[in-house]
Motif scaffolding. Structure first.
Motif, PDB file in Angstrom:
ATOM      1  N   LEU A 177      37.718  49.129  56.310  1.00  0.00           N
ATOM      2  CA  LEU A 177      37.551  47.680  56.462  1.00  0.00           C
ATOM      3  C   LEU A 177      36.159  47.253  56.014  1.00  0.00           C
ATOM      4  N   GLN A 178      35.125  48.001  56.372  1.00  0.00           N
ATOM      5  CA  GLN A 178      33.756  47.697  55.948  1.00  0.00           C
ATOM      6  C   GLN A 178      33.626  47.789  54.433  1.00  0.00           C
ATOM      7  N   GLN A 179      34.255  48.788  53.850  1.00  0.00           N
ATOM      8  CA  GLN A 179      34.205  48.955  52.408  1.00  0.00           C
ATOM      9  C   GLN A 179      34.887  47.781  51.720  1.00  0.00           C
ATOM     10  N   GLN A 180      36.013  47.352  52.216  1.00  0.00           N
ATOM     11  CA  GLN A 180      36.728  46.227  51.633  1.00  0.00           C
ATOM     12  C   GLN A 180      35.926  44.931  51.766  1.00  0.00           C
ATOM     13  N   ARG A 181      35.260  44.751  52.883  1.00  0.00           N
ATOM     14  CA  ARG A 181      34.431  43.558  53.068  1.00  0.00           C
ATOM     15  C   ARG A 181      33.260  43.535  52.095  1.00  0.00           C
ATOM     16  N   SER A 182      32.645  44.688  51.889  1.00  0.00           N
ATOM     17  CA  SER A 182      31.524  44.727  50.949  1.00  0.00           C
ATOM     18  C   SER A 182      32.007  44.465  49.524  1.00  0.00           C
ATOM     19  N   ILE A 183      33.188  44.934  49.178  1.00  0.00           N
ATOM     20  CA  ILE A 183      33.750  44.660  47.856  1.00  0.00           C
ATOM     21  C   ILE A 183      34.015  43.172  47.691  1.00  0.00           C
ATOM     22  N   VAL A 184      34.566  42.533  48.709  1.00  0.00           N
ATOM     23  CA  VAL A 184      34.842  41.095  48.650  1.00  0.00           C
ATOM     24  C   VAL A 184      33.545  40.308  48.503  1.00  0.00           C
ATOM     25  N   GLU A 185      32.515  40.689  49.231  1.00  0.00           N
ATOM     26  CA  GLU A 185      31.226  40.006  49.122  1.00  0.00           C
ATOM     27  C   GLU A 185      30.634  40.163  47.729  1.00  0.00           C
ATOM     28  N   GLN A 186      30.735  41.360  47.162  1.00  0.00           N
ATOM     29  CA  GLN A 186      30.231  41.585  45.805  1.00  0.00           C
ATOM     30  C   GLN A 186      31.001  40.729  44.809  1.00  0.00           C
ATOM     31  N   LEU A 187      32.297  40.647  44.943  1.00  0.00           N
ATOM     32  CA  LEU A 187      33.099  39.817  44.042  1.00  0.00           C
ATOM     33  C   LEU A 187      32.749  38.338  44.183  1.00  0.00           C
ATOM     34  N   ARG A 188      32.448  37.894  45.378  1.00  0.00           N
ATOM     35  CA  ARG A 188      32.037  36.494  45.575  1.00  0.00           C
ATOM     36  C   ARG A 188      30.705  36.219  44.897  1.00  0.00           C
ATOM     37  N   ARG A 189      29.773  37.164  44.997  1.00  0.00           N
ATOM     38  CA  ARG A 189      28.479  36.989  44.325  1.00  0.00           C
ATOM     39  C   ARG A 189      28.659  36.939  42.812  1.00  0.00           C
ATOM     40  N   GLU A 190      29.502  37.804  42.278  1.00  0.00           N
ATOM     41  CA  GLU A 190      29.729  37.830  40.842  1.00  0.00           C
ATOM     42  C   GLU A 190      30.448  36.572  40.359  1.00  0.00           C
ATOM     43  N   ALA A 191      31.345  36.040  41.178  1.00  0.00           N
ATOM     44  CA  ALA A 191      32.068  34.827  40.788  1.00  0.00           C
ATOM     45  C   ALA A 191      31.145  33.615  40.763  1.00  0.00           C
ATOM     46  N   ALA A 192      30.068  33.647  41.542  1.00  0.00           N
ATOM     47  CA  ALA A 192      29.149  32.509  41.614  1.00  0.00           C
ATOM     48  C   ALA A 192      28.117  32.519  40.478  1.00  0.00           C
ATOM     49  N   LEU A 193      28.044  33.596  39.704  1.00  0.00           N
ATOM     50  CA  LEU A 193      27.068  33.673  38.615  1.00  0.00           C
ATOM     51  C   LEU A 193      27.409  32.688  37.507  1.00  0.00           C
ATOM     52  N   HIS A 194      26.342  32.141  36.895  1.00  0.00           N
ATOM     53  CA  HIS A 194      26.523  31.259  35.739  1.00  0.00           C
ATOM     54  C   HIS A 194      26.863  32.116  34.533  1.00  0.00           C
TER      55      HIS A 194
END
Length: 70
Positions: free
Chosen positions: A8-25
């Motif tokens: 669950l922790q690993q999946q949460r960190s993956i989701v957070e990383q994907l959110r950061r990447e999606a917010a990039l210009h």
């Protein structure tokens, strides 16, 4: 239970990383290519590989002198 918590922790960190990447210009590839082409044409006079070197001493690609033992 420990494996489930770790997963669950690993999946949460993956989701957070994907959110950061999606917010990039992001710049479209066509715009990036035209910017690179513009930069290259503006700086081609300063490019030693295109224009050559002013002297052999400043050429980092020159043939190295061989060492001779007397």
């Amino acid at each position: 239970m420990d494996i489930m918590t770790s997963n669950l922790q690993q999946q949460r960190s993956i989701v957070e990383q994907l959110r950061r990447e999606a917010a990039l210009h992001r710049v479209p590839v066509s715009q990036a290519c035209s910017d690179i082409m513009k930069y290259v044409t503006e700086h081609e006079q300063e490019d030693c590989l295109l224009m050559g070197f002013t002297s052999q001493k400043v050429n980092p690609f020159r043939e190295k002198t061989s060492c001779s033992i007397l």
